[in-house]
Write an enzyme that holds these catalytic residues in place. Structure first.
Site, PDB file in Angstrom:
ATOM      1  N   SER A 178       0.794  -1.224   0.000  1.00 18.05           N
ATOM      2  CA  SER A 178       0.000   0.000   0.000  1.00 18.05           C
ATOM      3  C   SER A 178       0.830   1.280   0.000  1.00 18.05           C
ATOM      4  CB  SER A 178      -0.968   0.010   1.174  1.00 18.05           C
ATOM      5  OG  SER A 178      -0.284  -0.249   2.381  1.00 18.05           O
ATOM      6  N   HIS A 206      -5.545  -3.206  -2.831  1.00 16.47           N
ATOM      7  CA  HIS A 206      -5.180  -2.231  -3.874  1.00 16.47           C
ATOM      8  C   HIS A 206      -5.129  -2.816  -5.289  1.00 16.47           C
ATOM      9  CE1 HIS A 206      -4.346   0.785  -0.833  1.00 16.47           C
ATOM     10  NE2 HIS A 206      -3.875  -0.225  -0.118  1.00 16.47           N
ATOM     11  N   LYS A 236     -12.028   1.005  -1.954  1.00 14.45           N
ATOM     12  CA  LYS A 236     -10.972   1.627  -2.755  1.00 14.45           C
ATOM     13  C   LYS A 236     -11.456   1.685  -4.214  1.00 14.45           C
ATOM     14  CE  LYS A 236      -7.355   0.693   0.580  1.00 14.45           C
ATOM     15  NZ  LYS A 236      -8.110   0.361   1.775  1.00 14.45           N
TER      16      LYS A 236
HETATM   17  C1  LIG Z   1      -3.466  -3.511   2.156  1.00 16.45           C
HETATM   18  C2  LIG Z   1      -4.641  -3.096   2.981  1.00 16.45           C
HETATM   19  N1  LIG Z   1      -5.344  -4.030   3.641  1.00 16.45           N
HETATM   20  C3  LIG Z   1      -6.406  -3.711   4.384  1.00 16.45           C
HETATM   21  C4  LIG Z   1      -6.823  -2.405   4.523  1.00 16.45           C
HETATM   22  C5  LIG Z   1      -7.986  -2.109   5.394  1.00 16.45           C
HETATM   23  O1  LIG Z   1      -9.148  -2.014   4.636  1.00 16.45           O
HETATM   24  P1  LIG Z   1     -10.356  -1.125   5.146  1.00 16.45           P
HETATM   25  O2  LIG Z   1      -9.999   0.289   4.877  1.00 16.45           O
HETATM   26  O3  LIG Z   1     -11.531  -1.596   4.378  1.00 16.45           O
HETATM   27  O4  LIG Z   1     -10.484  -1.403   6.615  1.00 16.45           O
HETATM   28  C6  LIG Z   1      -6.128  -1.394   3.828  1.00 16.45           C
HETATM   29  C7  LIG Z   1      -6.478   0.045   3.877  1.00 16.45           C
HETATM   30  O5  LIG Z   1      -7.348   0.594   4.326  1.00 16.45           O
HETATM   31  C8  LIG Z   1      -5.006  -1.748   3.050  1.00 16.45           C
HETATM   32  O6  LIG Z   1      -4.305  -0.803   2.412  1.00 16.45           O
END
Ligand SMILES: Cc1ncc(COP(=O)(O)O)c(C=O)c1O
Length: 384
Positions: A178, A206, A236
């Site tokens: 990320s 992502h 996203k």
């Molecule tokens: C790689 C990754 N996994 C999980 C999440 C968490 O997802 P959520 O925002 O739906 O809680 C994120 C970012 O928010 C992320 O970048």
């Protein structure tokens, strides 16, 4: 910490350029945003396809609310599970080519549920060093032996796996990292998982909507296996909120029974689930958007190639502009903001020490000229 300690700790964070503050948007999410009455060109969301304010999604949510009301009122295992949730899960499973899928309120919750319900004491998790915090938190909560391998280092992972005597083994990775935008070597990771009889858990927050013609990282590599567990978020590229886990049916049944953040949490509003099919249609029909995005990514890479600010490792819409010091990254972000560009400075602990950076996040709705103008401004400020 006691209340009186908090103010001092906050002052310390501020002095070390690590105090976090929120921007309060006065506009819908998009390429042009309004913050505190000022307009900015934003390179700061994960709305890669530009769907967060798409009229079809807004309409689907409105129609969902008309049909299902506002709140779900209960957890899925009580009476919170509606036909809208059920159909969304079926469509999501079909869309990513897995047997079954389960909706979660967030990706964070999904990661905790999967890891803590599959491994515990006597088991082991093998996690890439750059994994998202929510995966790490799941690993810590699980009480399994938590082993971290060097980023994308298959030899290191193999060493750890071969030395492990754990009962159940689970390898956990981000498909797209990320803060760096580079990708996990999924086919080789699956081969290791097969060899060492481990689960492979892929967090595709992502990649979903972007890679594999929108169907995500597993589709990109044409991977299929019962030991694969797939997680993608809907907040996203999909333009909504929430997340889903997809895999073999017994896995999904197990999560439904033992995933604590699933069992002990209220179901997301059914209207959101009712908008999922509209989002999937936009993603499926989104080849033009993905092509625009790919052209922007190539343009950005080309401009930054050879500069000391880019690692050159990302071919995704996340393009890091590496600075190093927190103070310099903050100064640069501030300078850009004064010129009307919103690009977030990412500091430790989100990235490693001395790894502060500006995270350029591209959207299919950016114009090439807007990207060029941003990069001109960034390079000028950074070289100054
Ligand atoms: C790689 C990754 N996994 C999980 C999440 C968490 O997802 P959520 O925002 O739906 O809680 C994120 C970012 O928010 C992320 O970048």
């Amino acid at each position: 910490m006691r209340l009186q300690d908090l103010s001092a700790a906050l002052l310390e964070l501020d002095a070390s350029h690590r105090l976090r503050q929120r921007a309060t948007l006065e506009s819908p999410q998009g390429v042009e945003i309004v913050v505190d009455g000022e307009e900015y060109l934003s390179f700061a969301s994960n709305d890669y396809l530009g769907l967060a304010d798409h009229p079809s999604l807004v309409r689907a949510l409105q129609q969902g609310a008309d049909r299902w009301g506002a709140g779900s009122g209960a957890s899925h295992l009580l009476t919170g599970h509606s036909r809208a949730h059920h159909e969304a899960e079926e469509e999501l499973a079909r869309f990513v080519g897995r047997e079954a899928a389960l909706l979660f309120g967030s990706g964070y919750a999904a990661n905790l549920a999967v890891i803590t319900s599959l491994v515990g004491r006597g088991d082991a998790v093998f996690a890439d060093k750059l994994n998202h915090a929510s995966l790490n938190d799941g690993c810590l909560l699980s009480r399994a032996d938590f082993q971290r391998f060097r980023h994308n280092d298959l030899d290191h992972l193999e060493q750890l796996l071969s030395a492990s005597r754990a009962g159940t083994k689970l390898i956990a990775v981000d498909a797209v990292y990320s803060m760096d935008g580079d990708e996990a070597p999924l086919p080789a990771l699956l081969a290791l998982a097969e060899r060492f009889d481990a689960w492979l858990y892929v967090d595709d927050a992502h990649g979903f909507g972007v890679l594999g013609h929108g169907r995500g990282a597993l589709a990109e590599h044409d991977l299929s296996s019962e030991r694969l567990i797939y997680m993608a978020t809907l907040g996203k590229a999909a333009g909504l909120a929430g997340a889903f886990v997809a895999g073999a049916r017994p896995l999904v049944e197990w999560l439904l029974n033992r995933g604590r953040t699933y069992v002990f949490s209220t179901a997301q509003p059914p209207a959101l689930a009712a908008a999922v099919p509209a989002s999937l249609r936009l993603i499926a029909d989104g080849e033009d958007r993905r092509e625009r995005l790919a052209r922007l990514v190539a343009r950005c890479r080309e401009r930054l190639a050879g500069s000391r600010f880019s690692s050159g490792a990302s071919r995704t819409p996340i393009q890091p502009f590496i600075i190093g010091s927190d103070a310099r990254a903050m100064k640069l972000a501030h300078g850009l903001r004064q010129q009307g560009y919103w690009v977030p400075a990412i500091r430790p602990p989100t990235v490693p020490e001395n790894g502060a950076r500006l995270r350029i996040s591209l959207s299919a709705r950016h114009e090439p000229a807007q990207l060029d103008a941003l990069l001109d401004a960034m390079l000028l400020l950074a070289e100054a």
